[in-house]
Write a protein that holds these residues in place. Sequence first.
Motif, PDB file in Angstrom:
ATOM      1  N   ILE A  61      11.768   4.060  13.168  1.00  0.00           N
ATOM      2  CA  ILE A  61      10.588   3.275  12.788  1.00  0.00           C
ATOM      3  C   ILE A  61       9.325   4.135  12.858  1.00  0.00           C
ATOM      4  CG2 ILE A  61       9.149   1.269  13.413  1.00  0.00           C
ATOM      5  CD1 ILE A  61      11.718  -0.176  14.230  1.00  0.00           C
ATOM      6  N   ASP A  62       9.232   4.992  13.849  1.00  0.00           N
ATOM      7  CA  ASP A  62       8.076   5.890  13.968  1.00  0.00           C
ATOM      8  C   ASP A  62       7.979   6.795  12.723  1.00  0.00           C
ATOM      9  OD1 ASP A  62       5.887   7.147  15.440  1.00  0.00           O
ATOM     10  OD2 ASP A  62       7.243   8.854  15.670  1.00  0.00           O
ATOM     11  N   ALA A  63       9.115   7.326  12.291  1.00  0.00           N
ATOM     12  CA  ALA A  63       9.118   8.190  11.094  1.00  0.00           C
ATOM     13  C   ALA A  63       8.708   7.394   9.855  1.00  0.00           C
ATOM     14  CB  ALA A  63      10.500   8.812  10.906  1.00  0.00           C
ATOM     15  N   ALA A  64       9.158   6.136   9.785  1.00  0.00           N
ATOM     16  CA  ALA A  64       8.821   5.293   8.631  1.00  0.00           C
ATOM     17  C   ALA A  64       7.320   4.990   8.593  1.00  0.00           C
ATOM     18  CB  ALA A  64       9.625   3.996   8.684  1.00  0.00           C
ATOM     19  N   ILE A  65       6.734   4.734   9.765  1.00  0.00           N
ATOM     20  CA  ILE A  65       5.298   4.451   9.831  1.00  0.00           C
ATOM     21  C   ILE A  65       4.504   5.689   9.392  1.00  0.00           C
ATOM     22  CG2 ILE A  65       3.385   4.037  11.458  1.00  0.00           C
ATOM     23  CD1 ILE A  65       5.336   2.165  12.992  1.00  0.00           C
ATOM     24  N   LYS A  66       4.924   6.847   9.879  1.00  0.00           N
ATOM     25  CA  LYS A  66       4.236   8.087   9.502  1.00  0.00           C
ATOM     26  C   LYS A  66       4.349   8.320   7.995  1.00  0.00           C
ATOM     27  CE  LYS A  66       4.088  10.565  13.823  1.00  0.00           C
ATOM     28  NZ  LYS A  66       5.112  10.131  14.809  1.00  0.00           N
ATOM     29  N   LEU A  67       5.537   8.055   7.439  1.00  0.00           N
ATOM     30  CA  LEU A  67       5.717   8.217   5.994  1.00  0.00           C
ATOM     31  C   LEU A  67       4.797   7.270   5.234  1.00  0.00           C
ATOM     32  CD1 LEU A  67       7.232   9.389   3.536  1.00  0.00           C
ATOM     33  CD2 LEU A  67       8.910   7.539   3.817  1.00  0.00           C
ATOM     34  N   TRP A  68       4.746   6.019   5.683  1.00  0.00           N
ATOM     35  CA  TRP A  68       3.906   5.028   4.991  1.00  0.00           C
ATOM     36  C   TRP A  68       2.445   5.476   4.982  1.00  0.00           C
ATOM     37  CZ3 TRP A  68       0.124   1.573   4.185  1.00  0.00           C
ATOM     38  CH2 TRP A  68       0.364   0.587   3.213  1.00  0.00           C
ATOM     39  N   LEU A  69       1.972   5.971   6.105  1.00  0.00           N
ATOM     40  CA  LEU A  69       0.573   6.420   6.197  1.00  0.00           C
ATOM     41  C   LEU A  69       0.344   7.653   5.325  1.00  0.00           C
ATOM     42  CD1 LEU A  69       0.039   5.936  10.041  1.00  0.00           C
ATOM     43  CD2 LEU A  69      -0.927   4.520   8.197  1.00  0.00           C
ATOM     44  N   ALA A  70       1.330   8.558   5.287  1.00  0.00           N
ATOM     45  CA  ALA A  70       1.192   9.760   4.460  1.00  0.00           C
ATOM     46  C   ALA A  70       1.138   9.388   2.977  1.00  0.00           C
ATOM     47  CB  ALA A  70       2.356  10.718   4.730  1.00  0.00           C
ATOM     48  N   GLN A  71       1.909   8.363   2.598  1.00  0.00           N
ATOM     49  CA  GLN A  71       1.961   7.973   1.185  1.00  0.00           C
ATOM     50  C   GLN A  71       0.770   7.120   0.765  1.00  0.00           C
ATOM     51  OE1 GLN A  71       5.722   5.945   1.504  1.00  0.00           O
ATOM     52  NE2 GLN A  71       6.820   7.565   0.405  1.00  0.00           N
ATOM     53  N   ASN A  72       0.256   6.300   1.684  1.00  0.00           N
ATOM     54  CA  ASN A  72      -0.733   5.283   1.301  1.00  0.00           C
ATOM     55  C   ASN A  72      -2.133   5.508   1.875  1.00  0.00           C
ATOM     56  OD1 ASN A  72       0.968   3.058  -0.145  1.00  0.00           O
ATOM     57  ND2 ASN A  72       2.162   3.723   1.618  1.00  0.00           N
ATOM     58  N   GLY A  73      -2.255   6.492   2.750  1.00  0.00           N
ATOM     59  CA  GLY A  73      -3.566   6.742   3.345  1.00  0.00           C
ATOM     60  C   GLY A  73      -3.814   5.863   4.544  1.00  0.00           C
ATOM     61  N   VAL A  74      -4.885   6.136   5.265  1.00  0.00           N
ATOM     62  CA  VAL A  74      -5.133   5.440   6.533  1.00  0.00           C
ATOM     63  C   VAL A  74      -6.307   4.470   6.422  1.00  0.00           C
ATOM     64  CG1 VAL A  74      -4.124   7.256   7.974  1.00  0.00           C
ATOM     65  CG2 VAL A  74      -6.556   7.373   7.362  1.00  0.00           C
ATOM     66  N   ARG A  75      -6.532   3.935   5.209  1.00  0.00           N
ATOM     67  CA  ARG A  75      -7.597   2.947   5.059  1.00  0.00           C
ATOM     68  C   ARG A  75      -7.036   1.638   4.524  1.00  0.00           C
ATOM     69  NH1 ARG A  75     -12.523   4.935   5.976  1.00  0.00           N
ATOM     70  NH2 ARG A  75     -13.596   3.158   5.049  1.00  0.00           N
ATOM     71  N   ALA A  76      -7.580   0.528   5.029  1.00  0.00           N
ATOM     72  CA  ALA A  76      -7.216  -0.799   4.526  1.00  0.00           C
ATOM     73  C   ALA A  76      -8.425  -1.714   4.685  1.00  0.00           C
ATOM     74  CB  ALA A  76      -6.020  -1.369   5.286  1.00  0.00           C
ATOM     75  N   GLY A  77      -8.684  -2.557   3.681  1.00  0.00           N
ATOM     76  CA  GLY A  77      -9.799  -3.500   3.753  1.00  0.00           C
ATOM     77  C   GLY A  77     -11.131  -2.802   3.976  1.00  0.00           C
ATOM     78  N   GLY A  78     -11.260  -1.577   3.496  1.00  0.00           N
ATOM     79  CA  GLY A  78     -12.509  -0.830   3.652  1.00  0.00           C
ATOM     80  C   GLY A  78     -12.693  -0.222   5.040  1.00  0.00           C
ATOM     81  N   ARG A  79     -11.664  -0.283   5.875  1.00  0.00           N
ATOM     82  CA  ARG A  79     -11.734   0.275   7.237  1.00  0.00           C
ATOM     83  C   ARG A  79     -10.763   1.425   7.392  1.00  0.00           C
ATOM     84  NH1 ARG A  79     -13.319  -3.512  10.836  1.00  0.00           N
ATOM     85  NH2 ARG A  79     -14.406  -5.195   9.827  1.00  0.00           N
ATOM     86  N   LYS A  80     -11.061   2.262   8.383  1.00  0.00           N
ATOM     87  CA  LYS A  80     -10.095   3.261   8.787  1.00  0.00           C
ATOM     88  C   LYS A  80      -9.101   2.566   9.726  1.00  0.00           C
ATOM     89  CE  LYS A  80      -9.755   7.882  10.757  1.00  0.00           C
ATOM     90  NZ  LYS A  80      -8.930   7.673  11.958  1.00  0.00           N
ATOM     91  N   VAL A  81      -7.829   2.833   9.535  1.00  0.00           N
ATOM     92  CA  VAL A  81      -6.805   2.216  10.389  1.00  0.00           C
ATOM     93  C   VAL A  81      -6.224   3.274  11.320  1.00  0.00           C
ATOM     94  CG1 VAL A  81      -4.627   0.949  10.477  1.00  0.00           C
ATOM     95  CG2 VAL A  81      -6.210   0.582   8.556  1.00  0.00           C
ATOM     96  N   GLU A  82      -6.242   2.954  12.608  1.00  0.00           N
ATOM     97  CA  GLU A  82      -5.666   3.856  13.609  1.00  0.00           C
ATOM     98  C   GLU A  82      -4.396   3.191  14.152  1.00  0.00           C
ATOM     99  OE1 GLU A  82      -7.116   5.718  17.807  1.00  0.00           O
ATOM    100  OE2 GLU A  82      -8.681   5.066  16.428  1.00  0.00           O
ATOM    101  N   VAL A  83      -3.287   3.917  14.113  1.00  0.00           N
ATOM    102  CA  VAL A  83      -2.018   3.366  14.608  1.00  0.00           C
ATOM    103  C   VAL A  83      -1.693   4.011  15.959  1.00  0.00           C
ATOM    104  CG1 VAL A  83       0.442   3.036  14.149  1.00  0.00           C
ATOM    105  CG2 VAL A  83      -1.195   2.992  12.249  1.00  0.00           C
ATOM    106  N   LEU A  84      -1.608   3.190  17.006  1.00  0.00           N
ATOM    107  CA  LEU A  84      -1.289   3.685  18.352  1.00  0.00           C
ATOM    108  C   LEU A  84       0.173   3.379  18.632  1.00  0.00           C
ATOM    109  CD1 LEU A  84      -4.381   2.069  20.156  1.00  0.00           C
ATOM    110  CD2 LEU A  84      -4.214   4.394  19.236  1.00  0.00           C
ATOM    111  N   VAL A  85       0.991   4.411  18.852  1.00  0.00           N
ATOM    112  CA  VAL A  85       2.420   4.195  19.117  1.00  0.00           C
ATOM    113  C   VAL A  85       2.705   4.391  20.609  1.00  0.00           C
ATOM    114  CG1 VAL A  85       4.788   4.934  18.597  1.00  0.00           C
ATOM    115  CG2 VAL A  85       3.039   4.974  16.796  1.00  0.00           C
TER     116      VAL A  85
END
Length: 387
Positions: free
Chosen positions: A47-71
């Motif tokens: 799941i950690d690898a999948a989350i990293k892949l998703w962020l690499a593919q889609n960027g770290v912004r949503a709704g005009g904000r920067k999104v920080e993922v804490l694992v």
Amino acid sequence: MSTRRHHLALLAAAALAAGGAMAQSDTVKIGVILPMTGPSASTGRQIDAAIKLWLAQNGVRAGGRKVEVLVKDDAGVADTTRRLAQELVVNDKVVALAGFGLTPLALATAPIATQSKTPMLVMAAATSSITEASPYIVRSSFTLPQAAVSIAEWAAKNKVKKVVTLVTDYGPGNDAEKFFVSQFQLNGGNVLDKLRTPLRGADFAPVLQKVRDLAPDALFVFLPSGQGAQFMKQFGERGLDKAGIRLIATGDVTDDDQLNDMGDVALGVVTSHHYSAAHPSAMNRKFVADFQAAAKFRPNFMAVGGWDGMRVIFKALDTTKGAGGDALLAAMKGQLFESPRGQVLIDAQTRDIVQDIYIRKVERKDGQLYNVEFDVQKSVKDPGKLK
Ligand code: VNL
């Protein structure tokens, strides 16, 4: 104030913050809790690898904000999951909690989601009743009743008359056994015995000896992700395949994380599940190729639950412009989208996932073992909620 009341007060304050003060900050945080160590570490790693892949593919912004993922790593211990969730909500002020590798870990966190009004996205755990433990829980994985009913129907229609069941003795195992047995009996099948192994330190030798003696047409198995390879090895060593006992299972047993190393004993095993790395869609081929390039291992069903879960949270943040709480929960409900597994829906009433369930057979393709899909039941709602 008692510690418990103190905790409740902190969680209530966090709930207020989710609506108000949060809206002013430019960064929103998502708190992910996974078993990165311990017996279920493969689930955390996937799941950690999948989350990293998703962020690499889609960027770290949503709704005009920067999104920080804490694992955070809970090592599969429920008290730790609960403590980490509390800290993520109160100290880090996360807008959503996510992850949850095992049922007891999700259940331990449910009251925190409810009290703090924090949406909680279950990416792995699969006992049917989890979504009923809090109105803030949304699920992107699957349920054991979804998988077990389909393989029971397949078995009854394919010359399997007598079975023994073998499940891990906790929530998802109870669900798998109950829904497999009732569907199989409804179709005229005969259940000779229902066997269980413990979640920790399972030794399959004694139960496999019992299965050999009972000589059913097939053995139906559910084990959580990570235990399949050990089980398959002992199934082969005890000669159950040679004794003509067919193995049927939920896809957790022929898990893509371990399947390729299981060897010939796995060939021909028929399972039902919502995801195979061999799912023949353009989207899945790209998902598997990108995942393998980045992580250096094959994605399994846990990875897809994590990747789709990120999609659900990010789309919801787009809708709320980064706000959390009830607005974020509402924006998760009813999402309909294409996943690497096929079309999925987050049911607005149950907050659970509706998806296709495939019947697959283990085959060797280009020198590698895969769960090859050969039949499908479309748009399956969790049978555990059709009471
Ligand atoms: C659960 C269900 C865990 C299915 C699993 O693997 C699994 C659970 C860790 O709900 O605890 O394959």
